[in-house]
Scaffold this motif. Structure first.
Motif, PDB file in Angstrom:
ATOM      1  N   GLY A 109      -2.227   2.145  -4.869  1.00 59.66           N
ATOM      2  CA  GLY A 109      -1.540   3.591  -4.660  1.00 59.66           C
ATOM      3  C   GLY A 109      -0.148   2.937  -3.931  1.00 59.66           C
ATOM      4  N   ASN A 110       0.720   3.903  -3.863  1.00 57.73           N
ATOM      5  CA  ASN A 110       1.841   3.910  -3.130  1.00 57.73           C
ATOM      6  C   ASN A 110       2.109   3.649  -1.648  1.00 57.73           C
ATOM      7  N   ASN A 111       0.903   3.973  -0.890  1.00 55.24           N
ATOM      8  CA  ASN A 111       0.816   3.803   0.423  1.00 55.24           C
ATOM      9  C   ASN A 111       0.076   2.712   0.837  1.00 55.24           C
ATOM     10  N   THR A 112       0.774   1.649   1.317  1.00 57.64           N
ATOM     11  CA  THR A 112       0.246   0.407   1.615  1.00 57.64           C
ATOM     12  C   THR A 112      -0.933   0.539   2.745  1.00 57.64           C
ATOM     13  N   ALA A 113      -0.574   1.298   3.744  1.00 56.66           N
ATOM     14  CA  ALA A 113      -1.325   1.356   5.000  1.00 56.66           C
ATOM     15  C   ALA A 113      -2.741   1.903   4.712  1.00 56.66           C
ATOM     16  N   ALA A 114      -2.704   3.033   3.518  1.00 52.50           N
ATOM     17  CA  ALA A 114      -3.896   3.666   3.205  1.00 52.50           C
ATOM     18  C   ALA A 114      -4.770   2.833   2.477  1.00 52.50           C
ATOM     19  N   ILE A 115      -4.191   2.002   1.464  1.00 53.25           N
ATOM     20  CA  ILE A 115      -4.973   0.980   0.694  1.00 53.25           C
ATOM     21  C   ILE A 115      -5.755   0.158   1.473  1.00 53.25           C
TER      22      ILE A 115
END
Length: 295
Positions: free
Chosen positions: A83-89
């Motif tokens: 995805g485009n949210n590093t922290a969420a991945i």
């Protein structure tokens, strides 16, 4: 040091839906058995072709469990996690149950268009958090950003558990540059059915295939012939599929392959909005090609 086990024919698995729009688990089970019995070397689940953005978390969990149950350890499983949210991945990687999964496929961040340094730091963070080997996924036509060869090679050298890249840039020059400069343990995997023959001839380790959903026996034979250096019979298979490659994507993916699978009697021709079924004229052309191929 981690090595890539995702070689040969990988199936970019579709998600079948019933006529009323629910996930069709019965058809998915039948499709998996067909692919496993007819030459698939590994399975790639919950990525682009699976219409993953339009699935609920519960549906994703159910599909993952069904694939693991049906596969029963026969083939390696590569699961989408990007995805485009590093922290969420990173959070997902740390907190999810990865039992029965053999690797992570992580797409380039889309929409926010990071720099090459941003892409490097994004995938480095994923590699550090992932309990499993990571396969990068470069598909600039969808994400709006190209993971350049020098960044790919830098990641391959610096991150021990980044083991391969699914390269769908459409550039054979880019593929050659990666293959020329990559470490030995790192592989390039085709992300484009139409370029798979050329990419394997150049040193790619295989493909994550859309057409393999419907024609795993034929497509895996082409790849295996190439691996043995038998390029002429492999080229004949490739040329037999040339028109089909285009038809599968002319109305978008997975609209084409779902229409093909419907024509073959495997699934309903159903997608979830914003995707819609392929045009009738496209389906008719594919049906004629199936007759010519005697499938």
């Amino acid at each position: 040091m981690a090595r890539n086990i995702f070689k040969g024919l990988g199936i970019a698995l579709v998600t079948p839906f019933t006529a009323d729009g629910q996930v069709d688990y019965k058809s998915l089970k039948r499709l998996l058995e067909y692919q496993i019995d007819n030459g698939a070397d590994f399975l790639c689940i919950l990525a682009t072709t699976g219409e993953t953005p339009c699935l609920t978390q519960q549906e994703k969990d159910n599909i993952t469990q069904l694939v693991k149950d049906v596969n029963h350890g026969r083939l390696p499983i590569l699961k989408g996690c990007g995805g485009n949210n590093t922290a969420a991945i990173v959070e997902e990687l740390k907190n999810s149950d990865w039992t029965g999964i053999d690797g992570i496929l992580s797409v380039c961040p889309y929409y926010n268009k990071p720099s090459q340094e941003g892409l490097y730091q994004h995938f480095k963070a994923i590699a550090e958090a992932s309990p499993l080997p990571v396969v990068l996924y470069n598909v600039p036509g969808r994400t709006g950003i190209n993971l350049k060869p020098e960044t790919t090679v830098r990641l391959a050298n610096d991150c021990e558990n980044i083991v391969a890249i699914k390269e769908a840039s459409g550039s054979l020059e880019q593929v050659d540059e990666i293959i020329k400069n990559k470490p030995k343990r790192f592989d390039v995997i085709s992300g484009d059915d139409a370029l798979t023959f050329s990419m394997v001839a150049s040193g790619a380790a295989g493909v994550i295939s859309v057409i393999g959903n419907a024609l795993p026996k034929e497509f895996s034979r082409m790849i295996r012939l190439e691996f043995r250096g038998e390029y002429e019979p492999a080229r004949k298979i490739h040329h037999a599929f040339t028109e089909l490659y285009s038809l599968l994507f002319v109305d978008g993916n997975p609209a084409g392959v779902k229409a093909l699978l419907h024509e073959m009697g495997f699934i309903e021709n159903q997608l979830r909005l914003p995707l819609v079924p392929t045009k009738v004229s496209t389906l008719q052309k594919m049906a004629e090609i199936l007759k010519d191929l005697r499938i």
